[in-house]
Design a protein around this motif. Structure first.
Motif, PDB file in Angstrom:
ATOM      1  N   LYS A  35      -5.167  -3.188  14.677  1.00 37.30           N
ATOM      2  CA  LYS A  35      -4.951  -4.010  15.862  1.00 37.30           C
ATOM      3  C   LYS A  35      -3.877  -3.451  16.779  1.00 37.30           C
ATOM      4  CE  LYS A  35      -6.284  -8.492  13.870  1.00 37.30           C
ATOM      5  NZ  LYS A  35      -5.823  -9.865  13.575  1.00 37.30           N
ATOM      6  N   THR A  36      -2.894  -2.788  16.183  1.00 34.86           N
ATOM      7  CA  THR A  36      -1.718  -2.398  16.962  1.00 34.86           C
ATOM      8  C   THR A  36      -1.554  -0.903  17.181  1.00 34.86           C
ATOM      9  OG1 THR A  36      -0.383  -2.381  14.940  1.00 34.86           O
ATOM     10  CG2 THR A  36      -0.497  -4.454  16.166  1.00 34.86           C
TER      11      THR A  36
ATOM     12  N   ALA B 102      -4.768  -5.854   4.169  1.00 36.09           N
ATOM     13  CA  ALA B 102      -4.050  -6.506   5.274  1.00 36.09           C
ATOM     14  C   ALA B 102      -3.261  -5.499   6.096  1.00 36.09           C
ATOM     15  CB  ALA B 102      -3.113  -7.570   4.707  1.00 36.09           C
ATOM     16  N   LYS B 103      -2.625  -4.553   5.435  1.00 36.22           N
ATOM     17  CA  LYS B 103      -1.816  -3.553   6.134  1.00 36.22           C
ATOM     18  C   LYS B 103      -2.650  -2.769   7.143  1.00 36.22           C
ATOM     19  CE  LYS B 103       1.096   0.513   5.297  1.00 36.22           C
ATOM     20  NZ  LYS B 103       0.355   1.391   6.199  1.00 36.22           N
TER      21      LYS B 103
ATOM     22  N   GLN C  28      -3.983  -4.809  10.055  1.00 34.00           N
ATOM     23  CA  GLN C  28      -2.937  -4.992  11.056  1.00 34.00           C
ATOM     24  C   GLN C  28      -2.753  -3.732  11.889  1.00 34.00           C
ATOM     25  OE1 GLN C  28      -1.350  -7.876  11.507  1.00 34.00           O
ATOM     26  NE2 GLN C  28      -0.126  -7.098  13.219  1.00 34.00           N
ATOM     27  N   GLN C  29      -2.797  -2.568  11.218  1.00 36.72           N
ATOM     28  CA  GLN C  29      -2.636  -1.309  11.942  1.00 36.72           C
ATOM     29  C   GLN C  29      -3.764  -1.084  12.933  1.00 36.72           C
ATOM     30  OE1 GLN C  29      -0.661   1.250   8.337  1.00 36.72           O
ATOM     31  NE2 GLN C  29      -1.651   2.368   9.970  1.00 36.72           N
TER      32      GLN C  29
ATOM     33  N   LYS D   2       4.696  -7.922   8.625  1.00 36.14           N
ATOM     34  CA  LYS D   2       3.713  -8.560   9.476  1.00 36.14           C
ATOM     35  C   LYS D   2       3.137  -9.811   8.820  1.00 36.14           C
ATOM     36  CE  LYS D   2       4.129  -5.229  12.470  1.00 36.14           C
ATOM     37  NZ  LYS D   2       4.774  -5.462  13.775  1.00 36.14           N
ATOM     38  N   SER D   3       2.754 -10.753   9.673  1.00 39.04           N
ATOM     39  CA  SER D   3       2.263 -12.037   9.169  1.00 39.04           C
ATOM     40  C   SER D   3       0.983 -11.878   8.347  1.00 39.04           C
ATOM     41  CB  SER D   3       2.020 -12.994  10.334  1.00 39.04           C
ATOM     42  OG  SER D   3       1.049 -12.454  11.226  1.00 39.04           O
ATOM     43  N   MET D   4       0.112 -10.948   8.744  1.00 37.09           N
ATOM     44  CA  MET D   4      -1.145 -10.767   8.013  1.00 37.09           C
ATOM     45  C   MET D   4      -0.893 -10.262   6.600  1.00 37.09           C
ATOM     46  SD  MET D   4      -4.563  -8.640   9.102  1.00 37.09           S
ATOM     47  CE  MET D   4      -4.863  -9.754  10.453  1.00 37.09           C
TER      48      MET D   4
END
Length: 295
Positions: free
Chosen positions: A61-62, A54-55, A58-59, A2-4
């Motif tokens: 969000k999705t 960051a991981k 990101q999680q 992922k980009s983040m």
């Protein structure tokens, strides 16, 4: 990836490079194990902090929440019965492995130690001190002994060595009659003299009273007849036969050394041992000063 997460790792890399540049500017030697371990720890913290943050951001969000809810809830807020994330489990295991390595090989037992450096410096200074004062005059020894006594001994024995009204040994009066009687009755082997233990009951009744009173009064005048038994170890003059038994006539160096090394328990209490606290010259100085207190 992922980009983040990529951005976070790039940011961590920038931080690591900046840290390395600062280290070089400050001329910090990375060949030193402690400095290298510190730097590697900083790298690990930077990577893990930014990567993990960051991981999971990101999680958040999705990911959607799934799983079985626990029966308990708090004000309507429930909790899922999800398994521990593998990342957390592996991280915990990794920390435990690192901790064992760090303790046994990384730093405390295999590298630089401030305590070790301090002890090394003290040992070197003590050796230098011994060399400088190995032939110190009686006047210098007395002054040195007084300084040691006031710092180390006076809190219990008093500044004048009077024992603070019976709370500790009174160096101005040697032994009391009661102390001598207690040793005659109970024996003595705390000080580990070469002559060996003094058995209990070496004198009885009036004989013990006479010996105790004679010693307490400074061994002046004619010795009582029962003193002959004591003289077999302590000598006719009571000075301990060259250090093989305790000196009953004065606080000689040998007696001071034995008490400092082994401690002593008597009718007025217990003095703990202080092995290694003083150098040989300091012990000699302390004995020289204590001998003046009796006078």
């Amino acid at each position: 990836m992922k980009s983040m997460v990529v951005k976070a790792l790039v940011l961590a890399g920038v931080l690591i490079v900046g840290t390395f540049v600062v280290i070089k500017q400050m001329h910090i030697d990375l060949s030193d194990p402690v400095n290298m371990i510190t730097f590697l720890g900083a790298v690990a913290i930077a990577v893990l902090t930014f990567g993990v943050a960051a991981k999971y951001m990101q999680q958040m969000k999705t990911d959607t929440v799934t799983g079985e809810l626990a029966e308990e809830n708090w004000d309507g807020i429930g909790e899922y019965k999800n398994e521990l994330p593998p990342g957390w489990a592996y991280s915990f295991l990794g920390v435990m492995v690192w901790a064992v390595w760090y303790f046994l090989w990384g730093y405390p037992l295999n590298a630089y130690s401030q305590i070790g450096e301090y002890n090394k410096e003290v040992k070197a200074y003590n050796a230098k001190f011994e060399q400088i004062h190995k032939n110190a005059s009686p006047e210098v020894l007395k002054e040195m002994g007084e300084s040691i006594f006031l710092v180390q001994c006076a809190p219990c024995h008093g500044e004048t060595g009077d024992g603070l009204s019976g709370k500790a040994q009174d160096f101005t009066k040697r032994f009391s009659k009661e102390q001598v009687l207690a040793v005659i009755k109970n024996g003595q082997h705390q000080l580990m003299y070469p002559m060996g233990p003094m058995p209990a009951g070496m004198a009885q009744g009036k004989d013990a009273e006479a010996v105790a009173e004679w010693i307490a009064n400074g061994m002046q005048g004619k010795a009582p007849a029962a003193w002959g038994t004591c003289a077999g170890c302590h000598g006719q003059d009571g000075k301990g036969n060259g250090g093989t038994a305790p000196d009953l006539a004065g606080y000689d160096l040998t007696l001071v050394q034995h008490v400092l090394k082994h401690g002593k328990t008597g009718i007025i209490g217990h003095m703990p041992a202080f092995p290694g606290r003083f150098t040989p010259v300091q012990e000699k100085a302390l004995a020289a000063y204590i001998a003046t207190l009796k006078q």
